[in-house]
Write a protein that holds these residues in place. Structure first.
Motif, mmCIF file in Angstrom:
data_model
loop_
_atom_site.group_PDB
_atom_site.id
_atom_site.type_symbol
_atom_site.label_atom_id
_atom_site.label_comp_id
_atom_site.label_asym_id
_atom_site.label_seq_id
_atom_site.Cartn_x
_atom_site.Cartn_y
_atom_site.Cartn_z
ATOM 1 N N UNK A 214 0.853 -1.197 0.000
ATOM 2 C CA UNK A 214 0.000 0.000 0.000
ATOM 3 C C UNK A 214 0.886 1.243 0.000
ATOM 4 N N UNK A 215 0.411 2.303 -0.660
ATOM 5 C CA UNK A 215 1.190 3.550 -0.653
ATOM 6 C C UNK A 215 0.868 4.408 0.571
ATOM 7 N N UNK A 216 -0.156 4.046 1.342
ATOM 8 C CA UNK A 216 -0.582 4.881 2.471
ATOM 9 C C UNK A 216 -0.406 4.117 3.786
ATOM 10 N N UNK A 217 0.707 4.362 4.485
ATOM 11 C CA UNK A 217 0.969 3.584 5.704
ATOM 12 C C UNK A 217 -0.179 3.622 6.709
ATOM 13 N N UNK A 218 -0.874 4.751 6.843
ATOM 14 C CA UNK A 218 -1.878 4.797 7.916
ATOM 15 C C UNK A 218 -3.063 3.862 7.649
ATOM 16 N N UNK A 219 -3.280 3.489 6.404
ATOM 17 C CA UNK A 219 -4.406 2.598 6.111
ATOM 18 C C UNK A 219 -4.153 1.162 6.544
ATOM 19 N N UNK A 220 -2.890 0.825 6.771
ATOM 20 C CA UNK A 220 -2.566 -0.539 7.199
ATOM 21 C C UNK A 220 -1.877 -0.513 8.561
ATOM 22 N N UNK A 221 -2.106 0.581 9.328
ATOM 23 C CA UNK A 221 -1.332 0.760 10.552
ATOM 24 C C UNK A 221 -1.630 -0.302 11.608
ATOM 25 N N UNK A 222 -2.780 -0.967 11.511
ATOM 26 C CA UNK A 222 -3.069 -2.006 12.500
ATOM 27 C C UNK A 222 -2.211 -3.243 12.300
#
Ligand SMILES: [Mg+2]
Length: 182
Positions: free
Chosen positions: A125-133
């Motif tokens: 993913x290019x957006x770390x916060x979307x996979x932060x869990x």
């Protein structure tokens, strides 16, 4: 799931595999979805073919389900069948107190429920916060905004393949792969 079955590789769509814009970038888009011009990241078809040969493949986007259903058939080489194609309805809605807005997260618990052990799941993913869990499963991809000279995907494919036989991907430090492959 048997222990040495292929890793499940979950790919994001926007800014990872494609760029969709309501404004034309000044050259021909690859296709149009609704009011969006969609540009494919260079080397996308080879990337997907390579990944499909080395992994179980899945697509998961925080975009609307309708958008995902329109885009995915237009980017997948014909013989590739992802194990799932998920959109926003499979994401978790959360409030971002820094940005003062709602956002959608990808929670791998939903994948675990399908029977996949998370030691053998990667999510690009290019957006770390979307996979932060589940940052231990994440491979962060430099975002794509339509640059026709972008050459991220071949290096990403090499990097992902280097993880194919790792027993527990969460133990591997994956930040910085782009510098090493670039
Ligand atoms: Mg994205």
């Amino acid at each position: 799931m048997e222990p040495n079955s292929p890793i499940l590789l979950i790919l994001d769509l926007d800014e990872t595999l494609i760029y969709a814009s309501e404004q034309s970038l000044g050259w021909d888009e690859d296709f149009v979805v609704g009011s969006y011009s969609v540009y494919l990241r260079p080397h996308l078809a080879e990337f997907l073919t390579t990944c499909a040969a080395g992994f179980r493949l899945a697509i998961w986007s925080t975009a609307t389900d309708a958008y995902v259903r329109s885009v995915v058939p237009q980017i997948l080489p014909p013989d590739i069948e992802p194990v799932f194609i998920w959109g926003r309805s499979r994401c978790v809605r959360s409030y971002n107190h820094e940005e003062f807005e709602e956002e959608y997260l990808k929670d791998l618990k939903k994948v675990k429920r399908l029977g996949y052990g998370l030691k053998r799941v990667l999510i690009a993913d290019d957006t770390p916060r979307k996979v932060r869990r589940h940052y231990g499963n994440a491979v962060y991809v430099p975002p794509f905004f339509g640059d026709p000279n972008d050459d991220t995907l071949p290096g990403l494919a090499n990097y992902l393949l280097s993880l194919r036989d790792v027993g527990n991907v969460r133990r591997v430090e994956k930040r910085g792969w782009a510098r090493a492959e670039g």
